[in-house]
Design a protein around this motif. Structure first.
Motif, short mmCIF file in Angstrom:
data_model
loop_
_atom_site.label_atom_id
_atom_site.label_comp_id
_atom_site.label_asym_id
_atom_site.label_seq_id
_atom_site.Cartn_x
_atom_site.Cartn_y
_atom_site.Cartn_z
N ARG A 9 -1.27 -10.37 -0.15
CA ARG A 9 0.15 -10.09 -0.08
C ARG A 9 -0.07 -8.79 -1.07
NH1 ARG A 9 3.22 -14.48 -2.90
NH2 ARG A 9 1.75 -14.46 -4.76
N GLU A 10 -0.82 -8.97 -1.66
CA GLU A 10 -0.28 -7.55 -2.96
C GLU A 10 -1.10 -6.04 -2.51
OE1 GLU A 10 -1.99 -6.06 -7.52
OE2 GLU A 10 -1.09 -8.15 -7.25
N PRO A 11 -2.23 -6.27 -1.63
CA PRO A 11 -2.68 -4.81 -0.93
C PRO A 11 -2.25 -4.83 0.25
CG PRO A 11 -4.24 -6.67 -0.87
CD PRO A 11 -3.47 -6.72 -1.61
N ALA A 12 -1.13 -5.99 1.26
CA ALA A 12 -0.38 -5.81 2.17
C ALA A 12 0.40 -4.53 1.68
CB ALA A 12 -0.83 -6.79 2.62
N LEU A 13 1.71 -5.70 1.36
CA LEU A 13 2.43 -5.03 0.86
C LEU A 13 2.33 -3.16 0.13
CD1 LEU A 13 5.47 -5.29 -0.36
CD2 LEU A 13 5.42 -6.01 -1.82
N ASN A 42 -12.37 0.51 10.01
CA ASN A 42 -11.61 -0.02 10.21
C ASN A 42 -9.96 0.23 10.85
OD1 ASN A 42 -11.17 -3.21 11.63
ND2 ASN A 42 -9.92 -2.90 9.34
N MET A 43 -9.63 -0.03 12.29
CA MET A 43 -8.03 1.12 11.80
C MET A 43 -7.30 -0.23 12.99
SD MET A 43 -7.27 3.89 10.01
CE MET A 43 -8.71 4.23 9.31
N ASP A 44 -7.35 -1.26 12.80
CA ASP A 44 -6.52 -2.29 13.67
C ASP A 44 -5.54 -1.89 14.64
OD1 ASP A 44 -9.67 -3.38 13.80
OD2 ASP A 44 -8.33 -5.84 12.77
N GLY A 45 -4.46 -1.76 13.07
CA GLY A 45 -3.30 -1.17 13.14
C GLY A 45 -2.67 -0.40 13.72
N THR A 46 -3.41 0.69 13.61
CA THR A 46 -3.53 2.15 14.51
C THR A 46 -4.05 2.18 15.63
OG1 THR A 46 -4.14 3.23 12.41
CG2 THR A 46 -4.48 4.26 14.80
N ALA A 47 -5.30 1.14 16.03
CA ALA A 47 -5.34 0.94 17.67
C ALA A 47 -4.45 0.86 18.34
CB ALA A 47 -6.72 0.50 17.02
N LEU A 48 -4.42 -0.57 17.75
CA LEU A 48 -3.23 -1.45 18.12
C LEU A 48 -1.72 -0.13 19.08
CD1 LEU A 48 -1.68 -4.46 17.88
CD2 LEU A 48 -0.20 -2.71 18.28
N TYR A 49 -1.50 0.10 17.75
CA TYR A 49 -0.51 1.43 18.19
C TYR A 49 -1.45 2.44 18.99
CZ TYR A 49 1.10 6.27 16.45
OH TYR A 49 1.30 7.47 16.76
N GLN A 50 -2.31 3.03 19.64
CA GLN A 50 -2.34 4.01 20.23
C GLN A 50 -2.00 3.42 21.73
OE1 GLN A 50 -3.62 6.80 19.11
NE2 GLN A 50 -3.44 5.73 17.27
N GLY A 51 -2.42 1.78 21.53
CA GLY A 51 -2.66 1.14 23.35
C GLY A 51 -0.92 1.44 23.62
N ILE A 52 0.21 0.75 22.35
CA ILE A 52 1.30 0.54 22.72
C ILE A 52 1.79 1.58 22.73
CG2 ILE A 52 4.07 0.38 22.31
CD1 ILE A 52 2.05 -1.85 20.52
N CYS A 53 1.88 3.18 22.59
CA CYS A 53 2.45 4.50 22.95
C CYS A 53 1.94 5.73 23.92
CB CYS A 53 1.52 5.80 21.59
SG CYS A 53 3.11 4.84 19.57
N ALA A 54 0.63 5.09 24.04
CA ALA A 54 0.32 5.47 25.57
C ALA A 54 1.04 5.13 26.53
CB ALA A 54 -1.45 5.46 25.01
N MET A 108 3.68 2.58 8.52
CA MET A 108 4.09 0.98 7.72
C MET A 108 3.32 -0.05 8.17
SD MET A 108 7.88 1.87 5.59
CE MET A 108 8.04 3.20 4.62
N ALA A 109 3.45 -0.18 9.10
CA ALA A 109 3.09 -1.69 9.89
C ALA A 109 1.44 -1.95 9.95
CB ALA A 109 3.93 -1.91 10.77
N ARG A 110 0.92 -0.61 11.01
CA ARG A 110 0.21 -0.09 11.07
C ARG A 110 -0.92 0.19 10.13
NH1 ARG A 110 1.65 4.95 13.41
NH2 ARG A 110 0.16 7.11 12.04
N THR A 111 -0.86 0.34 9.37
CA THR A 111 -1.80 0.15 7.64
C THR A 111 -1.86 -1.14 7.19
OG1 THR A 111 -0.68 3.09 6.96
CG2 THR A 111 -2.07 1.89 5.42
N CYS A 112 -0.50 -1.46 6.96
CA CYS A 112 -0.74 -2.99 6.58
C CYS A 112 -1.50 -3.53 7.22
CB CYS A 112 0.51 -3.58 6.94
SG CYS A 112 0.60 -4.97 6.03
N ILE A 113 -1.53 -3.58 8.59
CA ILE A 113 -2.77 -4.69 9.40
C ILE A 113 -4.51 -3.93 8.99
CG2 ILE A 113 -3.14 -5.11 11.47
CD1 ILE A 113 -0.79 -6.66 10.93
N ASN A 114 -4.32 -2.80 9.29
CA ASN A 114 -5.37 -2.04 8.39
C ASN A 114 -6.24 -2.67 7.68
OD1 ASN A 114 -5.01 -0.20 10.84
ND2 ASN A 114 -4.91 1.27 9.79
N VAL A 115 -5.24 -2.47 6.62
CA VAL A 115 -5.75 -3.79 5.27
C VAL A 115 -5.93 -4.31 5.44
CG1 VAL A 115 -4.68 -3.93 2.67
CG2 VAL A 115 -5.12 -1.40 3.97
N VAL A 116 -4.61 -4.83 6.13
CA VAL A 116 -5.56 -7.22 5.87
C VAL A 116 -6.48 -7.09 7.24
CG1 VAL A 116 -4.24 -8.78 7.21
CG2 VAL A 116 -2.42 -7.82 5.83
N GLY A 117 -6.81 -6.73 7.60
CA GLY A 117 -8.14 -6.56 8.66
C GLY A 117 -9.46 -6.66 7.74
#
Length: 399
Positions: free
Chosen positions: A250-254, A295-307, A374-383
């Motif tokens: 929780r702490e690093p995610a927030l 490791n950029m899971d959230g960023t990669a997900l964002y790439q797919g949606i935004c493209a 915010m969302a993609r960085t949170c997921i990067n760190v949780v990953g």
């Protein structure tokens, strides 16, 4: 009668909520508290290089056998790349289902963004090795710092008795940096309050409305990736409840959500991996710094949606082959993308160029980039934390 101390995570949460309220109520006036957030970020960045370097030297030395280090390294990189590829696929699926760009006519002048060149595998490999490790540390080039620290840790072991003082020094430095991280975290609630207040004041509800579908798709995708992929990995490999895992991070995610920087969050991620998840220092000190870099899971997900968002908004169809190209390009680009705020937007220009979409789309997405970041960085760190727990478990550690 003693007063029970409020846990740090609750203090940060209160700062977060109050910051949202302050940003809405006071608007531009919250600029007066902006220095608090900048100081907090500066303190976190201050920790990164000495903490990562000392921890990696000790971690490499504690693993000892280069073959063990190689085994852990292969597991780590494969897991990071696989979860990144899955994240892009989730993003593309949601982009096709939700179709966030349909009905929205994008218009604008020529993009101010210049697309970087596509990543070259040979250049990525050559970029791992520092010709000047001091310069790499000064510039914060994390992959080069990681490589030099690993070489130094292994060499200290091979040096036998004469290498023990080197290991002892870095072990002492690492412990000191962990304590310093604890001190810095005491100002986290104030830093979080400032950062989120300024963000809300700059990117209010008015900028969100026209892009509500793309924002919703990114946040939904991040939630699905966490609930499906990370929960699945934790249950299958760690044999623990996903609730145990998400409570532990929780702490690093927030913090990542607010700071929008996986690198700045790294000291907190390392501490919670050891204290909350029970991962050893030798595994966490290797896997987490590597994750903050590649490791950029959230960023990669964002790439797919935004493209897909850009393609749909401009009325340009993307074939299945083009969408597979997005998966490959975004996965490779994630390796060299810095874990700092806004890096995903630069990565998006590369993806758009790879599939022939106009860069004007990236310029317009920039208006909501902070909200998406915010969302993609949170997921990067949780990953990062998830893969660390999985690697530790496969190495026989009891979490």
């Amino acid at each position: 009668m003693s007063v029970k101390k409020v846990p740090l995570i609750w203090q940060i949460g209160i700062g977060f909520v109050l910051g949202i309220g302050a940003g809405i109520v006071f608007g531009d006036k919250v600029k007066y508290v902006e220095p608090l957030g900048q100081i907090f970020l500066a303190l976190l960045k201050m920790l990164i290089v000495p903490l990562v370097f000392s921890s990696l030297v000790v971690g490499a030395a504690s693993i000892g056998d280069p073959r063990d280090l190689g085994r852990i390294g292969i597991k780590t990189i494969v897991l990071y790349l696989l979860t990144t590829a899955v994240a892009i696929v989730i993003g593309l699926v949601l982009g096709n289902l939700i179709q966030p760009g349909v009905g929205l006519t994008l218009s604008g002048s020529t993009s101010a963004f210049k697309a970087p060149e596509a990543p070259n595998i040979m250049n990525v490999i050559l970029g791992l090795f520092p010709s000047n490790p001091v310069k790499a540390a000064a510039d914060g080039v994390m992959l080069q710092i990681i490589v030099f620290a690993l070489f130094l840790g292994i060499s200290a072991v091979l040096a036998g008795e004469k290498g023990k003082p080197v290991i002892a020094f870095f072990d002492s430095l690492a412990e000191t940096m962990y304590k310093l991280t604890g001190i810095v975290m005491k100002v986290a609630p104030y830093g979080v309050f400032s950062l989120i207040a300024v963000t809300v004041s700059k990117y209010g509800l008015s900028v969100l409305a026209p892009f509500a579908k793309v924002i919703g798709a990114v946040y939904l995708g991040c939630a699905l990736h966490a609930l499906l992929v990370y929960s699945g990995l934790i249950m299958v490999f760690v044999k623990k409840s996903p609730m145990w895992f998400f409570k532990g991070v929780r702490e690093p995610a927030l913090t990542a959500f607010v700071t929008r920087s996986s690198s700045a969050t790294l000291p907190i991620t390392m501490r919670t991996a050891q204290e909350n998840l029970g991962v050893s220092e030798k595994v966490s000190s290797f896997v987490l710094p590597l994750g903050a870099t590649i490791n950029m899971d959230g960023t990669a997900l964002y790439q797919g949606i935004c493209a897909l968002f850009v393609a749909q908004a401009y009325g340009l169809p993307l074939t299945m082959g083009a969408q597979m190209s997005i998966v490959l390009t975004a996965t490779l680009a994630s390796i060299g993308t810095a874990g700092v705020p806004g890096a995903g937007l630069i990565m998006l220009t590369l993806v758009l160029t790879a599939v022939g979409l106009p860069l004007e789309g990236a310029a317009l997405v920039a208006g909501i980039d902070a909200v998406l970041d915010m969302a993609r960085t949170c997921i990067n760190v949780v990953g990062d934390s998830c893969v660390t727990a999985v690697v530790a478990s496969t190495e026989g550690e009891k979490l």
